[in-house]
Design an enzyme around this catalytic site. Structure first.
Site, short mmCIF file in Angstrom:
data_model
loop_
_atom_site.label_atom_id
_atom_site.label_comp_id
_atom_site.label_asym_id
_atom_site.label_seq_id
_atom_site.Cartn_x
_atom_site.Cartn_y
_atom_site.Cartn_z
N GLU A 30 40.17 34.44 -67.26
CA GLU A 30 40.74 34.28 -68.86
C GLU A 30 40.36 35.33 -69.90
OE1 GLU A 30 40.16 29.35 -68.86
OE2 GLU A 30 38.31 30.72 -69.45
N GLU A 85 42.92 26.35 -62.81
CA GLU A 85 41.78 25.61 -63.12
C GLU A 85 42.25 24.15 -63.88
OE1 GLU A 85 38.61 27.23 -65.47
OE2 GLU A 85 38.78 29.38 -64.23
#
Length: 584
Positions: free
Chosen positions: A158, A234
């Site tokens: 991320e 995710e």
């Protein structure tokens, strides 16, 4: 050997499309004797892949160390995945977030004042390359093109939420390929245009992280990843908890519906989490977006497989959804049995303030050091100084990270909390012994405060003047459960100052247990020397999970480090986990 590539529309394994249906299972959050059980339950839910982060700071708590034994035996974990007939995804960071202490980055990195994390910084990258080389020595032989289970390796994590340093990402990619990783490389970011753009580079396959609005999120991802398979790396099917708040859950029906949208669209998916596990020891992270919030010990995450490895209604609902898109094994794991409920009287207290030298070694400092200036970096420390002033005054600190319990001549006069932005307290007298117990409650794992120092920041002051010449005692927590009093005693009534107190309980056979901490204040627990983690009367978590392999038939020992007030010096175990109330 099998060939795994990214095609124009799909992942291709030996030329055939493969829809990856994966679940996150962090080996470092599960007792190693239970890895095979959790992997098998993932297979029986219909998953074909296991994903794991790699926590750098767990493997390398100090420079020059790299532990691959016991609960950190990554090679064994990957072998168990292969033996179950499943694939694997490896995400080594070096930053992982994961609600894990410091986002997985070792604290010793920040002893170098010139080092800057998560960017193209030569000092940081030298440490990262050494770390990645050690990780990939394990991973390379397990790649799918060598007959192993590993399909994908992720670069950073991320990153678009943190920075946009393309040279940094390119360097990580270069290190990864140079170490022998040949499988496709991915990145993951939240499905916002800026994050998807900043968090990847050409040659890496972009994936996304989200937990709802699947159609909309996939459309945004497709704009930034125009070819190849779509993947939600995710899929947030639950959420984490922090101390003092409610227990987070997501509805079974909505989570299952969002999963169905992903699979029906032909997207690949990784459930975050399939099985959350536990932040054993002192491994929990924290968030600070204006208010510091330490994560609890349980990482149950409202996942399909709960903290103790038992299937939940979400497990069965997800299994039904997956069965419409892939073959699912016939057998289903059994439902959970009630856990044994032994009771142990706690006794034989060793009092911190009475004999601090048994807990560590005093060190003299002119000015107060931060925890990060001490080696090894402690999680708990005593600060001591004789106060000789003309009149009582206000003791203040630059900043407390994260909790300071203040004693004067042995009397508790107050507690300062970081989340309340406390930094001052009035001393009752002009002369006396000042002792401060400082606790690191977990390092921030997300955002710009990653890597910040702990302890007292900016020194201490009395009447606005600096206080110098301190004695500092870093507490050796590894030795705490072995502390015993000179003479045995049975403690009656509350424990009202910091102490380690112990007891024994008996079992007919090993079994998972749930330790009820309702009558206790704040502290840490060990069973048979195994560090279960932290407890705090704030909740929401009330029980600590004790894995079956930690206990034995016959007599078992429990040691409790109480830092506040224990109203009931007794250890009670209950049949089921108690993780707190959900938000109404």
């Amino acid at each position: 050997m099998p060939e795994f590539v990214i095609g124009e529309h799909d992942f291709l394994l030996d030329g055939r499309p493969l829809q990856i249906i994966s679940g996150a299972l962090h080996y470092f959050r599960v007792h190693p004797d239970l890895w095979a059980d959790r992997i098998d339950k993932a297979r029986r839910m219909g998953l074909n892949t296991i994903e794991t982060y790699i926590a750098w700071n767990a493997h390398a708590p100090e420079p020059g160390e790299f532990d691959l034994t016991g609960g950190l035996d990554l090679d064994r974990f990957l072998r168990l995945i292969a033996e179950a007939g499943m694939h694997a995804i490896v995400r080594p960071g070096p930053y992982i977030c994961a609600e894990w202490d410091n986002g997985g980055l070792p604290t010793w990195l920040l002893r170098d004042p010139e080092l800057r994390v998560r960017q193209y910084n030569s000092r940081y990258l030298a440490a990262v390359r050494s770390y990645l080389d050690k990780v990939y020595e394990v991973v390379v032989p397990h790649q799918v093109d060598r007959g192993g289970p590993v399909l994908l390796v992720q670069i950073e994590n991320e990153y678009g939420a943190f920075g946009d340093d393309k040279l940094y990402l390119a360097t990580l990619t270069e290190y990864t390929r140079a170490a022998g990783i040949t499988v496709p490389l991915t990145t993951v970011d939240q499905p916002l245009p800026g994050m998807l753009e900043n968090g990847s580079i050409d040659g890496l396959h972009r994936t996304a992280s989200f937990g709802s609005k699947s159609t909309e999120r996939l459309a945004t991802l497709r704009e930034h990843q125009p070819t190849g398979p779509l993947m939600c790396s995710e899929f947030w099917n639950g959420w984490f908890d922090h101390w003092g708040a409610h227990h987070h859950t997501t509805t079974v029906e909505q989570s299952a519906a969002d999963l169905e949208v992903l699979l029906a669209a032909g997207a690949s998916v990784n459930l975050y989490m399939f099985h959350g596990g536990t932040n054993f020891g002192l491994t929990n992270g924290a968030n600070d977006k204006g208010v510091y919030q330490a994560l609890i010990t349980s990482y149950d995450y409202d996942a399909p497989l709960d903290e103790a490895g038992d299937p939940t209604p979400k497990y069965h609902a997800f299994r039904e959804v997956i069965a419409r898109y892939a073959k699912v094994p016939d057998s289903v794991p059994p439902t959970a049995r009630a856990a044994p409920t032994p009771v142990a009287t706690l006794r034989d207290a060793v009092w911190l303030l009475e004999s601090p030298e048994r807990w560590g070694t005093w060190q003299a400092y002119e000015r107060l050091p931060t925890f990060d200036e001490l080696t090894p970096t402690p999680r708990l420390a005593l600060l001591s100084k004789e106060i000789e002033s003309d009149e009582p005054g206000v003791l203040s600190f630059g900043e407390i990270r994260d909790r300071a319990t203040v004693f004067f001549d042995g009397d508790h006069i107050g507690t300062l909390l970081r989340e309340h932005q406390d930094r001052a307290i009035r001393l009752p007298r002009a002369h006396g012994e000042l002792v401060v117990l400082i606790e690191d409650q977990g390092r921030v794992n997300y955002g710009p405060r990653i890597g910040e120092p702990k302890g007292v920041i900016g020194g201490a002051f009395l009447h606005g003047e600096p206080l110098l010449d301190w004695q500092v005692l870093p507490i050796d927590l590894d030795a705490v459960p072995e502390l015993r009093p000179a003479a045995a005693e049975v403690r009656r009534g509350p424990v009202a100052e910091p102490a380690v107190i112990r007891g024994e309980f008996e079992l007919d056979e090993p079994a998972d247990l749930f330790l009820d901490t309702a009558g206790w204040g704040k502290g840490m627990v060990w069973v048979n020397g195994f560090a279960l983690g932290r407890y705090w009367r704030r909740g929401p978590q009330r029980t600590l999970y004790v894995p079956r392999p930690v206990v034995r038939a016959g007599v078992n020992e429990i040691a409790v480090l109480e830092l506040d007030i224990m109203l009931e010096p007794e250890a009670r175990f209950v049949p089921r986990p108690l993780l707190g109330h959900t938000e109404a």
